[in-house]
Enzyme design. Sequence first.
Site, PDB file in Angstrom:
ATOM      1  N   ARG A  63      -2.877  -9.682   5.325  1.00  0.00           N
ATOM      2  CA  ARG A  63      -3.869 -10.071   3.898  1.00  0.00           C
ATOM      3  C   ARG A  63      -2.299  -9.700   2.592  1.00  0.00           C
ATOM      4  O   ARG A  63      -1.858  -9.045   3.342  1.00  0.00           O
ATOM      5  CB  ARG A  63      -4.583  -9.374   3.737  1.00  0.00           C
ATOM      6  CG  ARG A  63      -5.208  -9.793   2.062  1.00  0.00           C
ATOM      7  CD  ARG A  63      -6.954  -8.240   1.311  1.00  0.00           C
ATOM      8  NE  ARG A  63      -7.930  -8.720   0.890  1.00  0.00           N
ATOM      9  CZ  ARG A  63      -7.293  -8.090  -0.499  1.00  0.00           C
ATOM     10  NH1 ARG A  63      -6.049  -6.820  -0.251  1.00  0.00           N
ATOM     11  NH2 ARG A  63      -7.402  -7.882  -1.889  1.00  0.00           N
TER      12      ARG A  63
ATOM     13  N   LYS B  73       1.152  -1.494   0.147  1.00  0.00           N
ATOM     14  CA  LYS B  73      -0.063   0.197  -0.133  1.00  0.00           C
ATOM     15  C   LYS B  73       0.915   1.017   0.190  1.00  0.00           C
ATOM     16  O   LYS B  73       1.984   1.375   0.753  1.00  0.00           O
ATOM     17  CB  LYS B  73      -0.930   0.213   1.338  1.00  0.00           C
ATOM     18  CG  LYS B  73      -2.216  -0.734   1.358  1.00  0.00           C
ATOM     19  CD  LYS B  73      -3.283  -1.118   2.093  1.00  0.00           C
ATOM     20  CE  LYS B  73      -4.482  -2.302   1.382  1.00  0.00           C
ATOM     21  NZ  LYS B  73      -5.456  -1.923   3.063  1.00  0.00           N
TER      22      LYS B  73
END
Length: 304
Positions: free
Chosen positions: A265, A225
């Site tokens: 994740r 991210k």
Amino acid sequence: MNNLSGRGRVAGLPAWDRCAVMGVVNVTPDSFSDGGRWFDTTVAVKHGLDLVAEGADLVDVGGESTRPGATRVDEAEELRRVIPVVRGLASEGVVVSVDTMRASVAAQSLAAGAALVNDVSGGLADPAMIPVVADAGAPFVVMHWRGFLQGGNVKGVYEDVVTEVVDELHARVEAVLAGGIAPDRIVVDPGLGFSKEAEHDLALLAHLDRLRALGHPLLVAASRKRFLGRVLAGPEGAPPPARERDAATAAVSALAAHAGAWAVRVHEVRATADAVRVARAVEEARTTGRAPGAEGERGAEGAR
């Protein structure tokens, strides 16, 4: 209670003795991380099986990008992308999570063999989602969400991001419980990168204990991210591309595992699978004085 016993388990899913690893299969042409690489059903199923071979405990299949500015696909297209991949992986014995905000996709995925529904809106995007999941008796991920990210970083202003995210997640969990989903089937996710700047994401990672205090297993989804790109770039550098953030992702995975996360994740599984196992070994050594498998063994360094 130590982190190993306190990370919780989710009814309806296997019980892992460490932080679980959720591998990501994006069946999309426009994911921020790997858009288009796994768009073909056969290739996507093979990729999911490869992730399991590399150490994934479950695989999260999604057919709609949630990156900032992404345009929503229609229901028929999402179903076309997702259902064959879910069915193909489930038929191979893979524990499958479906990443969707649509109740219809969740329902058909569960019928095709999915074991978990991972809704980044926590049931807010589709009012039918909670009844569908409750009726199926499926586990459900409740993520912190403040709206679709079309048009930029929506409502990403906080006075105290940790307190506000915890409070908003608590309210959402209460709504999900009221909708009939059992408490032992709820997972919470702080929603890193969703309506959050880098400093918000880092603050949440620094206070995962506050999120765990909600009383439900915690999923941490930091993989590749933007905040990791900011950290790696430094104050004036350009952030590295998403696929060059896997080492940083593994570092976050180790930190999350140490903090008691139920699962992480990730897109690239092997490094994170190693990271969570090392975190478990260190925690085991702290609580018992001996690491798993260490009895009767001496490393090469110790023999010198």
